[in-house]
Design an enzyme around this catalytic site. Structure first.
Site, short mmCIF file in Angstrom:
data_model
loop_
_atom_site.label_atom_id
_atom_site.label_comp_id
_atom_site.label_asym_id
_atom_site.label_seq_id
_atom_site.Cartn_x
_atom_site.Cartn_y
_atom_site.Cartn_z
N ASP A 44 0.82 -1.21 0.00
CA ASP A 44 0.00 0.00 0.00
C ASP A 44 0.86 1.27 0.00
OD1 ASP A 44 -1.37 -2.28 1.06
OD2 ASP A 44 -2.95 -0.98 1.80
N HIS A 97 -1.15 4.51 -0.47
CA HIS A 97 -2.18 5.35 0.14
C HIS A 97 -1.88 6.85 0.05
CE1 HIS A 97 -5.36 2.83 1.58
NE2 HIS A 97 -4.53 2.00 2.17
N ASP A 114 -4.11 -0.29 -3.40
CA ASP A 114 -4.28 0.84 -2.48
C ASP A 114 -3.23 1.92 -2.74
OD1 ASP A 114 -6.40 -0.52 -1.45
OD2 ASP A 114 -5.76 -0.42 0.64
N ASP A 156 -6.23 7.29 -1.63
CA ASP A 156 -7.06 7.48 -0.44
C ASP A 156 -6.22 7.71 0.81
OD1 ASP A 156 -9.62 7.51 -1.47
OD2 ASP A 156 -9.95 5.37 -1.22
N ASN A 205 -8.56 -2.77 -2.43
CA ASN A 205 -9.94 -2.46 -2.06
C ASN A 205 -10.25 -0.96 -2.11
OD1 ASN A 205 -8.19 -2.45 0.40
ND2 ASN A 205 -10.05 -1.75 1.41
N HIS A 206 -9.21 -0.12 -2.12
CA HIS A 206 -9.44 1.32 -2.22
C HIS A 206 -9.46 1.82 -3.66
CE1 HIS A 206 -9.65 3.14 1.82
NE2 HIS A 206 -9.15 1.97 2.17
N HIS A 264 -3.93 -8.25 -3.31
CA HIS A 264 -3.96 -7.21 -2.28
C HIS A 264 -4.44 -7.74 -0.94
CE1 HIS A 264 -4.20 -3.26 -0.52
NE2 HIS A 264 -5.42 -3.54 -0.11
#
Length: 484
Positions: A228, A230, A257, A260, A289-290, A338
Protein backbone atom coordinates in the site's frame (compact mmCIF):
# COMPACT_ATOMS: atom_id res chain seq x y z
CA UNK A 1 -21.56 -14.36 50.10
CA UNK A 2 -19.38 -11.54 51.40
CA UNK A 3 -16.32 -13.10 49.70
CA UNK A 4 -18.19 -13.38 46.41
CA UNK A 5 -19.37 -9.78 46.72
CA UNK A 6 -15.84 -8.57 47.39
CA UNK A 7 -14.57 -10.45 44.33
CA UNK A 8 -17.35 -8.96 42.24
CA UNK A 9 -16.55 -5.45 43.46
CA UNK A 10 -12.87 -6.11 42.85
CA UNK A 11 -13.58 -7.11 39.26
CA UNK A 12 -15.70 -4.03 38.73
CA UNK A 13 -12.90 -1.81 40.02
CA UNK A 14 -10.28 -3.64 37.94
CA UNK A 15 -12.44 -3.29 34.83
CA UNK A 16 -12.66 0.46 35.37
CA UNK A 17 -8.90 0.68 35.78
CA UNK A 18 -8.42 -1.22 32.53
CA UNK A 19 -10.77 1.17 30.77
CA UNK A 20 -8.99 4.23 32.12
CA UNK A 21 -5.59 2.84 31.13
CA UNK A 22 -6.96 1.98 27.69
CA UNK A 23 -8.24 5.54 27.29
CA UNK A 24 -4.73 6.84 27.96
CA UNK A 25 -3.27 4.48 25.36
CA UNK A 26 -5.94 5.53 22.88
CA UNK A 27 -5.01 9.20 23.29
CA UNK A 28 -1.41 8.22 22.55
CA UNK A 29 -2.70 6.55 19.33
CA UNK A 30 -1.62 3.13 20.65
CA UNK A 31 -4.83 1.61 19.37
CA UNK A 32 -3.98 -2.10 19.42
CA UNK A 33 -2.74 -1.85 23.01
CA UNK A 34 -5.90 0.05 23.94
CA UNK A 35 -8.04 -2.68 22.34
CA UNK A 36 -6.35 -5.30 24.52
CA UNK A 37 -7.21 -3.37 27.69
CA UNK A 38 -10.76 -2.59 26.62
CA UNK A 39 -11.15 -6.32 25.93
CA UNK A 40 -9.85 -7.13 29.41
CA UNK A 41 -12.36 -4.69 30.90
CA UNK A 42 -15.14 -6.40 28.95
CA UNK A 43 -14.00 -9.83 30.16
CA UNK A 44 -14.14 -8.58 33.75
CA UNK A 45 -17.49 -6.82 33.35
CA UNK A 46 -19.34 -7.50 30.08
CA UNK A 47 -22.34 -5.33 30.95
CA UNK A 48 -20.98 -1.80 30.40
CA UNK A 49 -21.90 -0.12 27.12
CA UNK A 50 -19.02 2.36 27.29
CA UNK A 51 -16.42 -0.44 27.20
CA UNK A 52 -17.81 -1.70 23.89
CA UNK A 53 -18.26 1.84 22.58
CA UNK A 54 -14.66 2.76 23.33
CA UNK A 55 -13.33 -0.47 21.83
CA UNK A 56 -15.51 0.16 18.78
CA UNK A 57 -13.78 3.50 18.22
CA UNK A 58 -10.35 1.87 18.59
CA UNK A 59 -11.37 -0.74 16.02
CA UNK A 60 -12.44 2.06 13.68
CA UNK A 61 -8.98 3.60 14.01
CA UNK A 62 -7.37 0.28 13.02
CA UNK A 63 -9.84 -0.23 10.12
CA UNK A 64 -11.46 -3.27 11.74
CA UNK A 65 -14.87 -2.05 10.65
CA UNK A 66 -16.62 -5.37 11.19
CA UNK A 67 -15.47 -5.60 14.79
CA UNK A 68 -16.33 -1.92 15.32
CA UNK A 69 -19.84 -2.57 14.03
CA UNK A 70 -20.32 -5.55 16.36
CA UNK A 71 -19.10 -3.63 19.40
CA UNK A 72 -21.26 -0.61 18.68
CA UNK A 73 -24.30 -2.84 18.24
CA UNK A 74 -23.58 -4.54 21.57
CA UNK A 75 -23.19 -1.14 23.26
CA UNK A 76 -26.60 -0.01 21.97
CA UNK A 77 -28.19 -3.30 23.08
CA UNK A 78 -26.84 -2.75 26.59
CA UNK A 79 -27.91 0.89 26.76
CA UNK A 80 -30.51 2.23 24.34
CA UNK A 81 -29.65 5.76 25.47
CA UNK A 82 -25.90 5.46 24.79
CA UNK A 83 -25.68 8.01 21.97
CA UNK A 84 -22.03 7.36 21.18
CA UNK A 85 -22.94 3.75 20.41
CA UNK A 86 -25.17 4.92 17.56
CA UNK A 87 -22.43 7.24 16.31
CA UNK A 88 -19.83 4.45 16.40
CA UNK A 89 -22.12 2.10 14.51
CA UNK A 90 -22.91 4.80 11.96
CA UNK A 91 -19.18 5.38 11.48
CA UNK A 92 -18.64 1.66 10.86
CA UNK A 93 -21.47 1.58 8.35
CA UNK A 94 -20.12 4.70 6.63
CA UNK A 95 -16.64 3.17 6.42
CA UNK A 96 -18.14 0.14 4.67
CA UNK A 97 -20.16 2.32 2.29
CA UNK A 98 -23.46 1.28 3.88
CA UNK A 99 -24.93 4.77 3.98
CA UNK A 100 -28.61 3.86 4.41
CA UNK A 101 -27.84 1.81 7.55
CA UNK A 102 -25.77 4.71 8.89
CA UNK A 103 -28.68 7.07 8.25
CA UNK A 104 -30.96 4.93 10.42
CA UNK A 105 -28.58 5.35 13.36
CA UNK A 106 -28.34 9.11 12.85
CA UNK A 107 -32.13 9.21 12.67
CA UNK A 108 -32.35 7.33 15.98
CA UNK A 109 -30.13 9.94 17.62
CA UNK A 110 -32.13 12.86 16.26
CA UNK A 111 -35.35 11.31 17.54
CA UNK A 112 -33.80 10.77 20.97
CA UNK A 113 -32.34 14.28 21.00
CA UNK A 114 -34.47 16.48 18.74
CA UNK A 115 -32.70 19.65 19.88
CA UNK A 116 -29.16 18.29 19.37
CA UNK A 117 -27.67 20.39 16.54
CA UNK A 118 -24.68 18.06 16.15
CA UNK A 119 -26.90 15.02 15.68
CA UNK A 120 -29.06 16.90 13.19
CA UNK A 121 -25.97 17.98 11.25
CA UNK A 122 -24.70 14.41 10.93
CA UNK A 123 -28.13 13.17 9.87
CA UNK A 124 -28.40 15.82 7.15
CA UNK A 125 -24.85 15.17 5.93
CA UNK A 126 -25.47 11.44 5.59
CA UNK A 127 -28.82 12.02 3.91
CA UNK A 128 -27.07 14.34 1.46
CA UNK A 129 -24.66 11.55 0.49
CA UNK A 130 -27.52 9.11 -0.16
CA UNK A 131 -29.43 11.64 -2.28
CA UNK A 132 -26.27 12.54 -4.21
CA UNK A 133 -25.56 8.88 -5.03
CA UNK A 134 -29.17 8.37 -6.13
CA UNK A 135 -29.07 11.50 -8.29
CA UNK A 136 -25.79 10.56 -9.95
CA UNK A 137 -27.14 7.08 -10.64
CA UNK A 138 -30.29 8.54 -12.18
CA UNK A 139 -28.44 10.86 -14.56
CA UNK A 140 -25.54 8.54 -15.37
CA UNK A 141 -24.85 7.79 -19.02
CA UNK A 142 -25.69 4.13 -19.41
CA UNK A 143 -24.68 3.52 -23.01
CA UNK A 144 -21.34 5.34 -23.07
CA UNK A 145 -18.31 5.42 -20.83
CA UNK A 146 -16.56 8.63 -19.82
CA UNK A 147 -13.66 7.72 -22.10
CA UNK A 148 -16.08 7.72 -25.06
CA UNK A 149 -17.39 11.23 -24.43
CA UNK A 150 -14.20 13.09 -23.53
CA UNK A 151 -13.39 15.61 -26.26
CA UNK A 152 -9.67 15.12 -25.87
CA UNK A 153 -8.62 16.97 -29.04
CA UNK A 154 -10.34 20.19 -27.98
CA UNK A 155 -8.32 20.54 -24.77
CA UNK A 156 -5.75 23.30 -25.27
CA UNK A 157 -2.34 23.63 -23.69
CA UNK A 158 -2.10 27.15 -22.33
CA UNK A 159 1.05 29.15 -23.13
CA UNK A 160 1.77 29.66 -19.44
CA UNK A 161 1.91 25.90 -18.73
CA UNK A 162 5.49 25.04 -17.76
CA UNK A 163 5.07 21.46 -16.56
CA UNK A 164 6.07 18.18 -18.23
CA UNK A 165 4.80 17.64 -21.76
CA UNK A 166 4.11 14.64 -23.95
CA UNK A 167 5.84 15.73 -27.15
CA UNK A 168 3.35 15.80 -30.02
CA UNK A 169 0.98 14.05 -27.60
CA UNK A 170 2.88 10.80 -28.10
CA UNK A 171 3.84 8.11 -25.63
CA UNK A 172 5.32 8.55 -22.17
CA UNK A 173 9.14 8.73 -22.07
CA UNK A 174 11.66 8.33 -19.26
CA UNK A 175 12.48 12.03 -19.41
CA UNK A 176 8.79 12.84 -19.09
CA UNK A 177 8.52 10.61 -16.00
CA UNK A 178 11.57 12.17 -14.36
CA UNK A 179 10.23 15.66 -14.98
CA UNK A 180 6.78 14.61 -13.79
CA UNK A 181 8.13 13.27 -10.50
CA UNK A 182 10.09 16.45 -9.82
CA UNK A 183 7.08 18.58 -10.72
CA UNK A 184 4.94 16.67 -8.24
CA UNK A 185 7.66 16.87 -5.60
CA UNK A 186 7.58 20.65 -5.94
CA UNK A 187 3.76 20.75 -5.68
CA UNK A 188 3.35 21.30 -9.41
CA UNK A 189 0.56 19.87 -11.53
CA UNK A 190 0.31 17.84 -14.72
CA UNK A 191 -1.78 19.51 -17.41
CA UNK A 192 -5.26 18.04 -17.65
CA UNK A 193 -4.77 17.09 -21.33
CA UNK A 194 -1.77 14.92 -20.51
CA UNK A 195 -3.54 13.60 -17.43
CA UNK A 196 -6.48 12.49 -19.58
CA UNK A 197 -4.13 10.89 -22.10
CA UNK A 198 -2.40 8.84 -19.40
CA UNK A 199 -5.76 7.64 -18.09
CA UNK A 200 -7.17 6.78 -21.50
CA UNK A 201 -4.01 4.93 -22.55
CA UNK A 202 -3.81 3.09 -19.21
CA UNK A 203 -7.42 1.94 -19.51
CA UNK A 204 -6.78 0.48 -22.97
CA UNK A 205 -3.64 -1.25 -21.70
CA UNK A 206 -5.33 -2.81 -18.65
CA UNK A 207 -8.30 -3.97 -20.74
CA UNK A 208 -5.96 -6.25 -22.69
CA UNK A 209 -4.77 -8.04 -19.55
CA UNK A 210 -6.42 -10.98 -17.78
CA UNK A 211 -7.56 -10.74 -14.17
CA UNK A 212 -4.52 -12.84 -13.20
CA UNK A 213 -1.30 -11.71 -14.87
CA UNK A 214 1.72 -14.01 -15.18
CA UNK A 215 5.15 -12.50 -14.49
CA UNK A 216 8.48 -14.12 -15.34
CA UNK A 217 11.64 -13.11 -13.48
CA UNK A 218 14.76 -14.37 -15.29
CA UNK A 219 17.27 -16.26 -13.15
CA UNK A 220 19.80 -13.44 -12.92
CA UNK A 221 17.34 -10.56 -12.36
CA UNK A 222 15.78 -8.77 -9.38
CA UNK A 223 12.11 -7.96 -8.93
CA UNK A 224 10.49 -5.62 -6.39
CA UNK A 225 7.05 -5.95 -4.78
CA UNK A 226 5.57 -2.93 -2.97
CA UNK A 227 2.45 -2.78 -0.82
CA UNK A 228 0.00 0.00 0.00
CA UNK A 229 1.07 3.57 -0.83
CA UNK A 230 -2.18 5.35 0.14
CA UNK A 231 -1.43 8.74 -1.36
CA UNK A 232 1.92 9.19 0.39
CA UNK A 233 3.73 10.55 -2.65
CA UNK A 234 6.90 11.62 -0.89
CA UNK A 235 7.35 8.11 0.48
CA UNK A 236 6.75 6.70 -3.01
CA UNK A 237 9.42 9.07 -4.33
CA UNK A 238 11.71 7.81 -1.56
CA UNK A 239 11.17 4.17 -2.61
CA UNK A 240 12.48 5.02 -6.06
CA UNK A 241 15.43 6.86 -4.49
CA UNK A 242 16.29 3.82 -2.37
CA UNK A 243 15.57 1.06 -4.87
CA UNK A 244 16.07 2.76 -8.22
CA UNK A 245 13.60 3.96 -10.83
CA UNK A 246 11.54 1.33 -12.64
CA UNK A 247 13.16 0.02 -15.82
CA UNK A 248 13.33 -3.23 -17.80
CA UNK A 249 16.29 -4.15 -15.57
CA UNK A 250 14.51 -3.01 -12.37
CA UNK A 251 10.87 -4.19 -12.61
CA UNK A 252 8.19 -3.49 -9.98
CA UNK A 253 4.78 -4.68 -8.84
CA UNK A 254 2.65 -2.30 -6.77
CA UNK A 255 0.04 -4.32 -4.92
CA UNK A 256 -3.00 -2.05 -4.62
CA UNK A 257 -4.28 0.84 -2.48
CA UNK A 258 -2.36 3.50 -4.37
CA UNK A 259 -4.81 6.20 -3.26
CA UNK A 260 -7.06 7.48 -0.44
CA UNK A 261 -6.23 8.79 3.04
CA UNK A 262 -2.94 10.38 2.00
CA UNK A 263 -3.45 13.79 0.40
CA UNK A 264 -1.09 13.29 -2.56
CA UNK A 265 -3.04 10.44 -4.15
CA UNK A 266 -3.30 12.16 -7.54
CA UNK A 267 0.49 12.46 -7.67
CA UNK A 268 0.93 8.80 -6.69
CA UNK A 269 -1.48 7.38 -9.23
CA UNK A 270 -0.22 9.40 -12.19
CA UNK A 271 3.35 8.42 -11.35
CA UNK A 272 2.44 4.74 -11.21
CA UNK A 273 0.26 4.81 -14.33
CA UNK A 274 3.00 6.71 -16.17
CA UNK A 275 5.54 3.99 -15.41
CA UNK A 276 3.00 1.34 -16.43
CA UNK A 277 2.69 2.99 -19.84
CA UNK A 278 6.46 3.43 -20.14
CA UNK A 279 7.30 -0.18 -19.20
CA UNK A 280 4.12 -2.22 -19.74
CA UNK A 281 5.97 -5.55 -19.48
CA UNK A 282 8.15 -4.58 -16.50
CA UNK A 283 5.83 -2.54 -14.29
CA UNK A 284 2.70 -4.07 -12.78
CA UNK A 285 -0.26 -2.83 -10.74
CA UNK A 286 -2.84 -4.85 -8.79
CA UNK A 287 -6.22 -3.54 -7.72
CA UNK A 288 -6.74 -2.89 -4.00
CA UNK A 289 -9.94 -2.46 -2.06
CA UNK A 290 -9.44 1.32 -2.22
CA UNK A 291 -9.49 1.33 -6.01
CA UNK A 292 -13.27 1.54 -5.79
CA UNK A 293 -15.87 4.27 -6.09
CA UNK A 294 -17.30 3.88 -2.58
CA UNK A 295 -13.93 4.00 -0.85
CA UNK A 296 -12.87 6.97 -2.99
CA UNK A 297 -16.03 8.86 -2.05
CA UNK A 298 -15.31 8.53 1.66
CA UNK A 299 -11.52 8.49 2.01
CA UNK A 300 -10.52 11.41 -0.14
CA UNK A 301 -9.43 10.40 -3.62
CA UNK A 302 -12.62 11.47 -5.38
CA UNK A 303 -12.62 14.95 -3.86
CA UNK A 304 -8.87 15.31 -4.41
CA UNK A 305 -9.35 14.65 -8.13
CA UNK A 306 -12.30 17.05 -8.25
CA UNK A 307 -10.22 19.72 -6.49
CA UNK A 308 -7.15 19.30 -8.69
CA UNK A 309 -8.99 18.45 -11.94
CA UNK A 310 -12.70 17.71 -12.40
CA UNK A 311 -15.65 15.42 -11.59
CA UNK A 312 -15.37 14.00 -15.09
CA UNK A 313 -11.81 12.88 -14.41
CA UNK A 314 -12.86 11.30 -11.11
CA UNK A 315 -15.39 9.20 -13.05
CA UNK A 316 -12.72 8.21 -15.57
CA UNK A 317 -10.49 7.00 -12.75
CA UNK A 318 -13.31 4.68 -11.70
CA UNK A 319 -13.38 3.20 -15.20
CA UNK A 320 -9.60 2.69 -15.16
CA UNK A 321 -9.69 1.02 -11.74
CA UNK A 322 -12.36 -1.41 -12.95
CA UNK A 323 -9.83 -2.83 -15.41
CA UNK A 324 -6.90 -3.23 -13.00
CA UNK A 325 -5.77 -6.87 -12.70
CA UNK A 326 -6.74 -8.60 -9.45
CA UNK A 327 -3.63 -10.74 -8.94
CA UNK A 328 -0.21 -11.65 -10.35
CA UNK A 329 1.62 -14.98 -10.42
CA UNK A 330 5.42 -14.80 -10.35
CA UNK A 331 7.35 -17.64 -12.03
CA UNK A 332 4.35 -19.94 -11.44
CA UNK A 333 5.35 -20.10 -7.75
CA UNK A 334 4.20 -16.91 -5.95
CA UNK A 335 0.67 -15.53 -6.03
CA UNK A 336 0.39 -11.83 -5.23
CA UNK A 337 -2.96 -10.19 -4.40
CA UNK A 338 -3.96 -7.21 -2.28
CA UNK A 339 -6.16 -8.93 0.29
CA UNK A 340 -6.04 -12.69 0.64
CA UNK A 341 -7.57 -16.11 0.19
CA UNK A 342 -11.02 -17.53 -0.11
CA UNK A 343 -14.10 -18.76 1.73
CA UNK A 344 -13.84 -22.16 0.06
CA UNK A 345 -11.11 -24.66 -0.74
CA UNK A 346 -10.30 -25.78 -4.25
CA UNK A 347 -9.97 -22.35 -5.91
CA UNK A 348 -7.72 -22.68 -8.96
CA UNK A 349 -5.56 -20.02 -10.56
CA UNK A 350 -7.57 -20.38 -13.76
CA UNK A 351 -10.71 -19.30 -11.88
CA UNK A 352 -8.92 -16.12 -10.78
CA UNK A 353 -7.66 -15.52 -14.31
CA UNK A 354 -11.20 -15.64 -15.69
CA UNK A 355 -12.93 -13.37 -13.14
CA UNK A 356 -15.11 -10.71 -14.76
CA UNK A 357 -13.50 -7.73 -13.03
CA UNK A 358 -14.86 -4.77 -15.01
CA UNK A 359 -17.14 -3.62 -12.18
CA UNK A 360 -17.20 -2.28 -8.68
CA UNK A 361 -16.03 -4.85 -6.11
CA UNK A 362 -18.88 -7.11 -4.96
CA UNK A 363 -19.49 -7.87 -1.28
CA UNK A 364 -18.80 -11.60 -1.60
CA UNK A 365 -17.07 -14.09 -3.87
CA UNK A 366 -13.56 -14.49 -5.25
CA UNK A 367 -13.08 -10.89 -6.40
CA UNK A 368 -14.22 -9.51 -3.04
CA UNK A 369 -11.94 -11.86 -1.10
CA UNK A 370 -8.90 -11.13 -3.26
CA UNK A 371 -9.30 -7.45 -2.31
CA UNK A 372 -10.46 -7.67 1.32
CA UNK A 373 -9.44 -10.89 3.13
CA UNK A 374 -6.82 -11.12 5.91
CA UNK A 375 -4.80 -13.94 7.47
CA UNK A 376 -5.41 -15.08 11.06
CA UNK A 377 -3.27 -17.12 13.45
CA UNK A 378 -5.84 -19.82 14.23
CA UNK A 379 -6.76 -22.59 11.75
CA UNK A 380 -9.85 -22.43 9.62
CA UNK A 381 -11.86 -19.45 8.53
CA UNK A 382 -13.68 -16.69 10.41
CA UNK A 383 -15.80 -13.64 9.63
CA UNK A 384 -13.64 -10.67 8.69
CA UNK A 385 -12.68 -8.06 11.26
CA UNK A 386 -13.35 -5.57 8.45
CA UNK A 387 -16.95 -6.62 7.90
CA UNK A 388 -16.24 -7.80 4.34
CA UNK A 389 -14.12 -10.66 3.01
CA UNK A 390 -12.93 -13.38 5.41
CA UNK A 391 -10.07 -14.27 7.72
CA UNK A 392 -8.13 -17.41 6.80
CA UNK A 393 -5.80 -19.60 8.83
CA UNK A 394 -2.49 -21.36 8.08
CA UNK A 395 -4.27 -24.56 7.05
CA UNK A 396 -6.23 -22.63 4.42
CA UNK A 397 -3.00 -21.15 3.04
CA UNK A 398 -1.30 -24.56 3.01
CA UNK A 399 -4.16 -26.20 1.13
CA UNK A 400 -4.39 -23.40 -1.44
CA UNK A 401 -0.64 -23.60 -2.13
CA UNK A 402 -0.80 -27.38 -2.44
CA UNK A 403 -3.77 -27.24 -4.81
CA UNK A 404 -2.03 -24.76 -7.13
CA UNK A 405 1.57 -25.96 -6.74
CA UNK A 406 2.72 -22.61 -5.33
CA UNK A 407 5.48 -21.79 -2.84
CA UNK A 408 3.86 -18.88 -0.99
CA UNK A 409 1.58 -15.85 -1.30
CA UNK A 410 2.33 -12.13 -0.94
CA UNK A 411 -0.41 -9.73 0.08
CA UNK A 412 -0.68 -6.21 1.52
CA UNK A 413 -3.78 -4.50 2.97
CA UNK A 414 -2.63 -4.30 6.63
CA UNK A 415 -0.33 -1.90 8.49
CA UNK A 416 2.63 -3.77 9.98
CA UNK A 417 4.99 -2.21 12.50
CA UNK A 418 8.09 -3.28 10.55
CA UNK A 419 6.44 -2.76 7.18
CA UNK A 420 6.15 -6.51 6.62
CA UNK A 421 5.19 -9.73 8.35
CA UNK A 422 5.76 -13.42 7.64
CA UNK A 423 2.92 -15.66 8.83
CA UNK A 424 1.55 -19.15 8.28
CA UNK A 425 4.95 -20.86 8.46
CA UNK A 426 6.37 -18.06 6.27
CA UNK A 427 3.96 -19.00 3.48
CA UNK A 428 1.84 -15.85 3.80
CA UNK A 429 3.80 -12.59 3.55
CA UNK A 430 2.34 -9.13 4.14
CA UNK A 431 4.12 -6.06 2.75
CA UNK A 432 2.98 -2.49 3.50
CA UNK A 433 4.85 0.41 1.91
CA UNK A 434 3.30 3.52 3.52
CA UNK A 435 5.51 4.40 6.55
CA UNK A 436 3.98 6.28 9.49
CA UNK A 437 0.60 5.58 7.92
CA UNK A 438 -1.63 8.67 8.02
CA UNK A 439 1.11 10.46 9.98
CA UNK A 440 -0.03 8.62 13.11
CA UNK A 441 0.84 4.91 13.15
CA UNK A 442 4.62 5.12 13.57
CA UNK A 443 5.20 2.04 11.39
CA UNK A 444 8.06 1.53 8.99
CA UNK A 445 7.46 0.99 5.30
CA UNK A 446 8.87 -1.97 3.41
CA UNK A 447 9.26 -3.50 -0.02
CA UNK A 448 10.36 -6.96 -1.10
CA UNK A 449 13.25 -7.78 -3.42
CA UNK A 450 13.08 -11.17 -5.14
CA UNK A 451 15.69 -12.80 -7.33
CA UNK A 452 14.60 -15.01 -10.18
CA UNK A 453 16.81 -17.93 -9.17
CA UNK A 454 15.66 -18.64 -5.61
CA UNK A 455 12.56 -16.44 -5.22
CA UNK A 456 13.66 -15.90 -1.63
CA UNK A 457 12.16 -12.66 -0.27
CA UNK A 458 14.54 -9.95 0.98
CA UNK A 459 12.86 -7.16 2.95
CA UNK A 460 13.99 -3.54 2.78
CA UNK A 461 12.55 -1.21 5.42
CA UNK A 462 12.60 2.57 5.69
CA UNK A 463 11.19 5.44 7.73
CA UNK A 464 8.74 8.10 6.56
CA UNK A 465 10.18 11.19 4.92
CA UNK A 466 8.93 14.78 5.42
CA UNK A 467 6.11 16.04 3.25
CA UNK A 468 4.45 19.43 2.70
CA UNK A 469 2.07 20.55 5.42
CA UNK A 470 -1.06 19.02 3.96
CA UNK A 471 -2.45 16.53 6.45
CA UNK A 472 -3.69 13.05 5.56
CA UNK A 473 -7.46 12.84 5.05
CA UNK A 474 -7.50 16.50 3.94
CA UNK A 475 -9.86 15.53 1.11
CA UNK A 476 -11.81 12.82 2.97
CA UNK A 477 -15.52 13.27 3.44
CA UNK A 478 -16.12 15.59 6.36
CA UNK A 479 -18.60 13.17 7.92
CA UNK A 480 -15.73 10.78 8.69
CA UNK A 481 -13.92 13.45 10.70
CA UNK A 482 -17.19 14.44 12.36
CA UNK A 483 -17.60 10.86 13.57
CA UNK A 484 -14.06 10.43 14.90
Amino acid sequence: MNGELEISIGKLEEAEKCKESANILFKKMMYNEAIELYSKAIDLNPNIAVYYGNRSLAYLKTECFGYALNDATKAVELDKNYIKGYYRRAAAYMSLGKFKQALRDFEAVTKARPNDKDAKSKYLECNKIIKKIAFEKAISVTDKSISDIIDFESICIEDEYKGPSLLNEKDVSLNFMKELMETFKNLGKLHRKYAYKILLDAKELFKKQPSLVDITIPTNERFTVCGDIHGQYYDLYNIFQLNGLPSPENPYLFNGDFVDRGSFSVECIFTLLGFKLLYPNHFFMSRGNHESETMNQMYGFQDEVKTKYSSEMADLFTEVYNWLPLAHCINNKILVMHGGLFSRDGVLLEEIRNIDRNRQPPEEGLMCELLWSDPQLSPGRAPSKRGIGIQFGPDVTKEFLRTNNLDYIIRSHEVKHLGYEMAHDDKCITVFSAPNYCDTMGNKGAYINLDGKTLTPSFKTYEAVPHPDIKPMAYAHNLLSMLS
